[in-house]
Scaffold this active site. Structure first.
Site, mmCIF file in Angstrom:
data_model
loop_
_atom_site.group_PDB
_atom_site.id
_atom_site.type_symbol
_atom_site.label_atom_id
_atom_site.label_comp_id
_atom_site.label_asym_id
_atom_site.label_seq_id
_atom_site.Cartn_x
_atom_site.Cartn_y
_atom_site.Cartn_z
ATOM 1 N N VAL A 65 20.587 67.827 101.849
ATOM 2 C CA VAL A 65 20.443 66.607 102.658
ATOM 3 C C VAL A 65 21.579 66.432 103.647
ATOM 4 O O VAL A 65 21.488 65.584 104.555
ATOM 5 C CB VAL A 65 20.308 65.349 101.770
ATOM 6 C CG1 VAL A 65 19.080 65.455 100.880
ATOM 7 C CG2 VAL A 65 21.572 65.101 100.946
ATOM 8 N N SER A 91 21.836 52.662 92.565
ATOM 9 C CA SER A 91 22.466 52.550 91.254
ATOM 10 C C SER A 91 22.770 51.087 91.038
ATOM 11 O O SER A 91 22.823 50.311 92.006
ATOM 12 C CB SER A 91 23.765 53.363 91.245
ATOM 13 O OG SER A 91 24.575 53.032 90.143
ATOM 14 N N TYR A 115 31.818 56.060 95.151
ATOM 15 C CA TYR A 115 30.408 56.120 94.755
ATOM 16 C C TYR A 115 29.692 54.818 95.113
ATOM 17 O O TYR A 115 28.623 54.836 95.738
ATOM 18 C CB TYR A 115 30.322 56.379 93.256
ATOM 19 C CG TYR A 115 28.913 56.414 92.708
ATOM 20 C CD1 TYR A 115 28.120 57.538 92.882
ATOM 21 C CD2 TYR A 115 28.381 55.323 92.025
ATOM 22 C CE1 TYR A 115 26.821 57.581 92.374
ATOM 23 C CE2 TYR A 115 27.089 55.351 91.527
ATOM 24 C CZ TYR A 115 26.315 56.481 91.699
ATOM 25 O OH TYR A 115 25.037 56.506 91.211
ATOM 26 N N ALA A 140 30.591 52.594 97.269
ATOM 27 C CA ALA A 140 30.549 52.401 98.729
ATOM 28 C C ALA A 140 29.337 53.094 99.323
ATOM 29 O O ALA A 140 28.638 52.525 100.173
ATOM 30 C CB ALA A 140 31.830 52.942 99.361
ATOM 31 N N LYS A 176 26.502 54.058 97.708
ATOM 32 C CA LYS A 176 25.271 53.437 97.212
ATOM 33 C C LYS A 176 25.084 52.045 97.795
ATOM 34 O O LYS A 176 23.955 51.628 98.121
ATOM 35 C CB LYS A 176 25.296 53.380 95.682
ATOM 36 C CG LYS A 176 25.246 54.747 95.005
ATOM 37 C CD LYS A 176 23.950 55.484 95.291
ATOM 38 C CE LYS A 176 23.767 56.696 94.411
ATOM 39 N NZ LYS A 176 22.499 57.422 94.683
#
Length: 284
Positions: free
Chosen positions: A65, A143, A156, A158, A160
């Site tokens: 991605v 999440s 993480y 930030a 999500k």
């Protein structure tokens, strides 16, 4: 109407990170109801078993991605070979642990590239087709960490959280066009999230009291998490069939409890500072 009836047959799903964890569970659930899955994976051979189990109904497409060309080609080949995309699932991601100061710029940018920019790139590539169809669903797997954060998961959360807010805006933009957006917010599920792929920043001693607790908890939880990915996939399919699907779907008791706690804390701060907040208007 129940899952598996004619109204849900024949959807084409493009799922990123489809070879493990939630991606594999979502793929299996879609295939089980008769849909077709285009599995975005970095190594096509990694879904050989699933292809043997569902011959002719799952197609691998090489997809990192963070690679703009591969993203564009994946969407192009899906449209050419399958005629349409009904559900895009942006699932690719990984865990990263470290205090904000411990996290390097490369580590922060890496998290954002995969879990925000990669997801938004595919979303933008798919949207012209969904607009032409006047139908389709974009599923953004974030999440509970996309709604709240705590010591050690700044990078993480930030990534999500950025995806959460962009997707909230997107939902309002595309609703009049017949396109739905569903933000999925899992808690702790028995995936590879806390396994060997979990990335940890270099340790600064001053942060051990606040961050080491999380490091130990995550590594100790691997293979023991309470959530079942297959049940998460069943919940996703059920949510897609609701007459009025929600914008957000929290998965797991821990996610529900933590998000309710976050909302209560925000409300408490608003109440405690209301007088100050409302004192800032220009006087007539």
């Amino acid at each position: 109407m129940t899952i598996g009836q004619n109204a849900t047959q024949g959807r084409r799903w493009l799922i990123t990170g489809a070879n493990s964890g939630f991606g594999a569970a979502f793929a299996r659930a879609a295939l089980a109801v008769g849909d077709t899955v285009i599995a975005g994976v970095r190594r096509p051979e990694s879904i050989a078993a699933l292809m043997a189990e569902f011959p002719g109904r799952i197609t691998p497409v090489r997809l990192d991605v963070t690679d703009a060309e591969q993203c564009a080609q994946a969407v192009k080949s899906t449209i050419e070979e399958h005629g349409r995309i009904d559900v895009l699932v942006n699932n690719a991601g990984y865990g990263v642990v470290g205090a904000v100061e411990e996290t390097t710029e490369d580590e922060l940018r890496g998290a954002m590239e995969v879990m925000f920019f990669g997801a938004m790139r595919l979303t933008r590539l798919v949207l012209p087709h969904l607009r032409a169809q006047r139908s389709g669903t974009i599923v953004q797997v974030t999440s509970m960490g996309g709604m709240l954060s705590f010591p050690g998961v700044g990078a993480y959360s930030a990534a999500k959280g950025a995806l959460e807010l962009a997707s909230e805006a997107l939902a309002g933009e595309v609703a009049p066009l017949g396109i739905k957006v569903l933000i999925v917010e899992p808690g702790a599920f028995r995936t590879e999230f806390a396994g060997p792929a979990l990335q940890s920043a270099n340790v600064i001693e001053d942060y051990r009291p606040t961050v080491d607790v999380l490091r130990a908890a995550l590594s100790g939880s691997h293979g023991q998490q309470p959530g079942d990915p297959a049940k998460a996939a069943a919940a996703l399919l059920a949510a897609l069939e609701l007459p009025e699907p929600p914008l957000r779907l929290a998965l797991g008791e821990d996610a529900v409890t933590a998000i309710r706690g976050k909302l209560a804390a925000v409300g408490a701060d608003l109440d405690a500072t209301a007088e100050l907040s409302l004192s800032t208007a220009i006087d007539d």
